[in-house]
Design a protein around this motif. Structure first.
Motif, PDB file in Angstrom:
ATOM      1  N   TYR A  66       7.232  -7.068  24.367  1.00 55.98           N
ATOM      2  CA  TYR A  66       8.208  -6.525  23.447  1.00 55.98           C
ATOM      3  C   TYR A  66       9.566  -6.587  24.186  1.00 55.98           C
ATOM      4  O   TYR A  66      10.672  -7.065  23.839  1.00 55.98           O
ATOM      5  N   LEU A  67       9.475  -6.102  25.571  1.00 52.73           N
ATOM      6  CA  LEU A  67      10.722  -6.214  26.275  1.00 52.73           C
ATOM      7  C   LEU A  67      11.045  -7.601  26.590  1.00 52.73           C
ATOM      8  O   LEU A  67      12.398  -8.119  26.569  1.00 52.73           O
ATOM      9  N   ASP A  68      10.290  -8.453  26.792  1.00 49.54           N
ATOM     10  CA  ASP A  68      10.442  -9.891  26.950  1.00 49.54           C
ATOM     11  C   ASP A  68      10.977 -10.633  25.979  1.00 49.54           C
ATOM     12  O   ASP A  68      11.756 -11.543  25.986  1.00 49.54           O
ATOM     13  N   GLU A  69      10.483 -10.039  24.660  1.00 47.47           N
ATOM     14  CA  GLU A  69      11.043 -10.891  23.208  1.00 47.47           C
ATOM     15  C   GLU A  69      12.549 -10.180  23.078  1.00 47.47           C
ATOM     16  O   GLU A  69      13.221 -10.912  22.190  1.00 47.47           O
ATOM     17  N   HIS A  70      12.868  -9.339  23.629  1.00 45.99           N
ATOM     18  CA  HIS A  70      14.243  -8.555  23.135  1.00 45.99           C
ATOM     19  C   HIS A  70      15.132  -8.678  24.473  1.00 45.99           C
ATOM     20  O   HIS A  70      15.872  -7.523  24.400  1.00 45.99           O
ATOM     21  N   ARG A  71      14.921  -9.555  25.239  1.00 44.74           N
ATOM     22  CA  ARG A  71      15.963  -9.511  26.285  1.00 44.74           C
ATOM     23  C   ARG A  71      17.231  -9.629  26.072  1.00 44.74           C
ATOM     24  O   ARG A  71      17.645 -10.648  25.104  1.00 44.74           O
ATOM     25  N   ILE A  72      18.345  -8.932  26.598  1.00 45.22           N
ATOM     26  CA  ILE A  72      19.637  -9.190  26.271  1.00 45.22           C
ATOM     27  C   ILE A  72      20.330  -9.644  27.565  1.00 45.22           C
ATOM     28  O   ILE A  72      20.514  -9.190  28.629  1.00 45.22           O
TER      29      ILE A  72
ATOM     30  N   THR B 281       0.837  -1.222  -0.118  1.00 46.70           N
ATOM     31  CA  THR B 281      -0.066  -0.015  -0.101  1.00 46.70           C
ATOM     32  C   THR B 281       0.910   1.195  -0.097  1.00 46.70           C
ATOM     33  O   THR B 281       2.014   1.138   0.490  1.00 46.70           O
ATOM     34  N   THR B 282       0.355   2.303  -0.718  1.00 47.66           N
ATOM     35  CA  THR B 282       1.314   3.573  -0.750  1.00 47.66           C
ATOM     36  C   THR B 282       0.268   4.687  -0.121  1.00 47.66           C
ATOM     37  O   THR B 282      -0.759   4.980  -0.118  1.00 47.66           O
ATOM     38  N   THR B 283       0.949   5.446   0.972  1.00 44.69           N
ATOM     39  CA  THR B 283       0.019   6.418   1.673  1.00 44.69           C
ATOM     40  C   THR B 283       0.944   7.756   1.789  1.00 44.69           C
ATOM     41  O   THR B 283       2.178   7.463   1.419  1.00 44.69           O
ATOM     42  N   ALA B 284       0.195   8.940   1.927  1.00 46.75           N
ATOM     43  CA  ALA B 284       0.965   9.965   2.037  1.00 46.75           C
ATOM     44  C   ALA B 284       1.506  10.068   3.327  1.00 46.75           C
ATOM     45  O   ALA B 284       1.017   9.725   4.365  1.00 46.75           O
ATOM     46  N   PRO B 285       3.104  10.651   3.512  1.00 42.08           N
ATOM     47  CA  PRO B 285       3.774  10.727   4.645  1.00 42.08           C
ATOM     48  C   PRO B 285       3.319  11.994   5.404  1.00 42.08           C
ATOM     49  O   PRO B 285       2.729  12.812   4.887  1.00 42.08           O
ATOM     50  N   LEU B 286       3.990  11.978   6.548  1.00 45.46           N
ATOM     51  CA  LEU B 286       3.818  13.280   7.441  1.00 45.46           C
ATOM     52  C   LEU B 286       4.805  14.208   6.790  1.00 45.46           C
ATOM     53  O   LEU B 286       5.778  14.063   6.235  1.00 45.46           O
ATOM     54  N   PRO B 287       4.424  15.623   6.851  1.00 47.93           N
ATOM     55  CA  PRO B 287       5.405  16.697   6.491  1.00 47.93           C
ATOM     56  C   PRO B 287       6.396  16.617   7.314  1.00 47.93           C
ATOM     57  O   PRO B 287       7.000  17.567   8.133  1.00 47.93           O
ATOM     58  N   THR B 288       7.658  15.824   7.040  1.00 50.42           N
ATOM     59  CA  THR B 288       8.762  15.616   7.871  1.00 50.42           C
ATOM     60  C   THR B 288       9.771  15.523   7.067  1.00 50.42           C
ATOM     61  O   THR B 288       9.719  14.876   5.864  1.00 50.42           O
ATOM     62  N   GLY B 289      10.942  15.738   7.368  1.00 52.36           N
ATOM     63  CA  GLY B 289      12.126  15.614   6.458  1.00 52.36           C
ATOM     64  C   GLY B 289      12.976  14.451   6.773  1.00 52.36           C
ATOM     65  O   GLY B 289      14.002  13.856   6.306  1.00 52.36           O
ATOM     66  N   SER B 290      12.322  13.757   8.159  1.00 43.42           N
ATOM     67  CA  SER B 290      13.080  12.608   8.229  1.00 43.42           C
ATOM     68  C   SER B 290      12.681  11.194   7.771  1.00 43.42           C
ATOM     69  O   SER B 290      11.447  11.184   7.368  1.00 43.42           O
ATOM     70  N   THR B 291      13.574  10.525   7.048  1.00 44.08           N
ATOM     71  CA  THR B 291      13.278   9.350   6.332  1.00 44.08           C
ATOM     72  C   THR B 291      13.883   8.020   6.691  1.00 44.08           C
ATOM     73  O   THR B 291      15.184   8.120   7.350  1.00 44.08           O
ATOM     74  N   THR B 292      13.232   7.109   7.011  1.00 44.99           N
ATOM     75  CA  THR B 292      13.916   5.877   7.509  1.00 44.99           C
ATOM     76  C   THR B 292      13.035   4.543   6.809  1.00 44.99           C
ATOM     77  O   THR B 292      12.001   4.789   6.311  1.00 44.99           O
ATOM     78  N   THR B 293      13.587   3.375   7.053  1.00 48.64           N
ATOM     79  CA  THR B 293      13.206   2.146   6.914  1.00 48.64           C
ATOM     80  C   THR B 293      13.076   1.454   8.012  1.00 48.64           C
ATOM     81  O   THR B 293      14.083   1.376   8.523  1.00 48.64           O
ATOM     82  N   LYS B 294      12.038   0.825   8.145  1.00 50.36           N
ATOM     83  CA  LYS B 294      11.778   0.200   9.635  1.00 50.36           C
ATOM     84  C   LYS B 294      10.780  -1.128   9.529  1.00 50.36           C
ATOM     85  O   LYS B 294       9.864  -1.082   8.486  1.00 50.36           O
ATOM     86  N   THR B 295      11.002  -1.675  10.514  1.00 50.05           N
ATOM     87  CA  THR B 295      10.149  -3.065  10.429  1.00 50.05           C
ATOM     88  C   THR B 295       9.267  -2.880  11.544  1.00 50.05           C
ATOM     89  O   THR B 295       9.816  -2.434  12.596  1.00 50.05           O
ATOM     90  N   THR B 296       7.807  -2.960  11.479  1.00 47.15           N
ATOM     91  CA  THR B 296       6.840  -3.062  12.428  1.00 47.15           C
ATOM     92  C   THR B 296       6.224  -4.286  12.747  1.00 47.15           C
ATOM     93  O   THR B 296       5.765  -4.911  12.048  1.00 47.15           O
ATOM     94  N   ALA B 297       6.440  -4.553  14.011  1.00 49.03           N
ATOM     95  CA  ALA B 297       5.710  -6.200  14.444  1.00 49.03           C
ATOM     96  C   ALA B 297       4.426  -5.800  15.264  1.00 49.03           C
ATOM     97  O   ALA B 297       4.514  -4.996  16.105  1.00 49.03           O
ATOM     98  N   SER B 298       3.461  -6.377  14.825  1.00 51.17           N
ATOM     99  CA  SER B 298       2.149  -6.142  15.519  1.00 51.17           C
ATOM    100  C   SER B 298       1.763  -7.712  15.822  1.00 51.17           C
ATOM    101  O   SER B 298       1.808  -8.409  15.214  1.00 51.17           O
ATOM    102  N   THR B 299       1.499  -7.848  17.143  1.00 49.37           N
ATOM    103  CA  THR B 299       1.127  -9.199  17.514  1.00 49.37           C
ATOM    104  C   THR B 299      -0.033  -9.095  18.472  1.00 49.37           C
ATOM    105  O   THR B 299      -0.623  -8.117  18.918  1.00 49.37           O
ATOM    106  N   THR B 300      -0.634 -10.318  18.830  1.00 51.29           N
ATOM    107  CA  THR B 300      -1.931 -10.477  19.616  1.00 51.29           C
ATOM    108  C   THR B 300      -1.470 -10.078  20.995  1.00 51.29           C
ATOM    109  O   THR B 300      -0.162 -10.356  21.587  1.00 51.29           O
TER     110      THR B 300
ATOM    111  N   LEU C 151       0.971  -4.088  28.102  1.00 44.95           N
ATOM    112  CA  LEU C 151       1.153  -5.475  27.936  1.00 44.95           C
ATOM    113  C   LEU C 151       2.143  -5.715  26.690  1.00 44.95           C
ATOM    114  O   LEU C 151       2.882  -6.681  26.696  1.00 44.95           O
ATOM    115  N   LEU C 152       1.556  -4.901  25.870  1.00 47.03           N
ATOM    116  CA  LEU C 152       2.504  -5.131  24.652  1.00 47.03           C
ATOM    117  C   LEU C 152       3.959  -4.456  24.689  1.00 47.03           C
ATOM    118  O   LEU C 152       4.931  -5.244  24.179  1.00 47.03           O
TER     119      LEU C 152
END
Length: 296
Positions: free
Chosen positions: A289-295, A78-97, A284-285
């Motif tokens: 997230y902290l539990d799944e990324h314990r170091i 999908t293609t959407t209009a971004p925020l009026p921002t100069g910041s550009t990134t590539t990121k991964t978003t994880a959404s879980t139950t 709870l999320l």
């Protein structure tokens, strides 16, 4: 007889003035002749949120006005209009139950340091065996000098708390309250906090959590009025905070993928009314997230 009627007329006229005029004034003074607005009927809004397991990759291309989001599970784009921002990134978003709200997760020998968002994690995150050094309006400006209430220790300063118990891991999330200051200055104060922990407890792993984004609406309102609570500035702060990590004793953990929408803002369904804090159940999320990324 004529005088009798004249006197009677005068007496009647006087009685009319005595009785009617004050009564009229009394009614007017009580506002009886003023219209009274009926209260508006209450409106109830019901929000239903369904969260499914998915992984999406969002890419913002410099110099363009679009953002492309690809769902790794369905393959849809999908293609959407971004925020009026100069910041550009590539990121991964994880959404879980959502995890079971009745289950507690142990973070033994763990110290959580932060402001009101961390207070929410303490109160709603279902975390056990951890110590929370957190308070509303806490910031890098006052953290080292302020004594706050810590369960089991009473009012205590951070340096003193670090002499009372040995911690394996210390998580820090600050920045939103002092976002109006110089970002390099905030990073320097963060470094002093890290140095204090490392000085008192050299074996403690320090994890700097990214400062959470605000919602798209809050971001746009802040940008429009020249305010500081916008995601451009938060991203810049997080760049400074990430620079504090050394890859060994101090690590950086980006928390925003857990809560971001396709615009790189805190998803509206997770946000409280101010667009800054999180609704109770979403802590709870955070915990998951902290539990799944314990170091270790």
């Amino acid at each position: 007889m004529k005088k009798f009627f004249q006197h009677s007329y005068l007496i009647l006229l006087i009685l009319t003035c005595v009785i009617i005029v004050p009564t009229t004034l009394l009614l007017q003074s009580c506002g009886v002749d003023e219209p009274i607005d009926e209260p508006a009927d209450p409106t109830t809004t019901v929000i239903t949120t369904t969260t499914t397991s998915e992984v999406t990759t969002t890419t913002t291309t410099p110099g363009t006005d679009t953002t492309t989001t690809t769902n790794a599970v369905t393959g849809t784009t999908t293609t959407t209009a971004p925020l009026p921002t100069g910041s550009t990134t590539t990121k991964t978003t994880a959404s879980t139950t959502f995890p079971n709200a009745g289950d507690k997760v142990s973070f033994a020998d763990t110290l959580f340091i932060g402001d009101s968002r961390t207070v929410g994690l303490r109160d709603y995150g279902k975390i056990s065996d951890a110590t929370f050094f957190c308070a509303v309006s806490l910031s890098s400006n006052n953290l080292l000098t302020k004594a706050i209430e810590v369960s089991g220790y009473g009012e205590i300063k951070l340096a003193d708390l670090l002499t009372k118990k040995q911690f394996k891991t210390a998580y820090i999330m600050l920045g939103i309250n002092e976002i109006g200051g110089t970002l390099s200055g905030i990073a320097q104060k963060y470094q002093r906090i890290i140095d204090t922990i490392r000085e008192k407890q050299p074996d403690t792993l320090v994890i700097v959590q990214s400062t959470l984004h605000v919602t798209k609406t809050r971001h746009e309102n802040e940008v429009a009025k020249g305010g500081y609570f916008n995601n451009n500035r938060i991203n810049d702060l997080n760049t400074h905070l990430a620079g504090l990590a050394n890859g060994t004793t101090v690590r950086y953990l980006d928390m925003n993928p857990m809560f971001d929408d396709e615009y790189g803002c805190m998803m509206a369904e997770a946000a409280a009314g101010d667009g800054v804090h999180i609704k109770a159940k979403y802590y709870l999320l955070w915990r998951q997230y902290l539990d799944e990324h314990r170091i270790s």
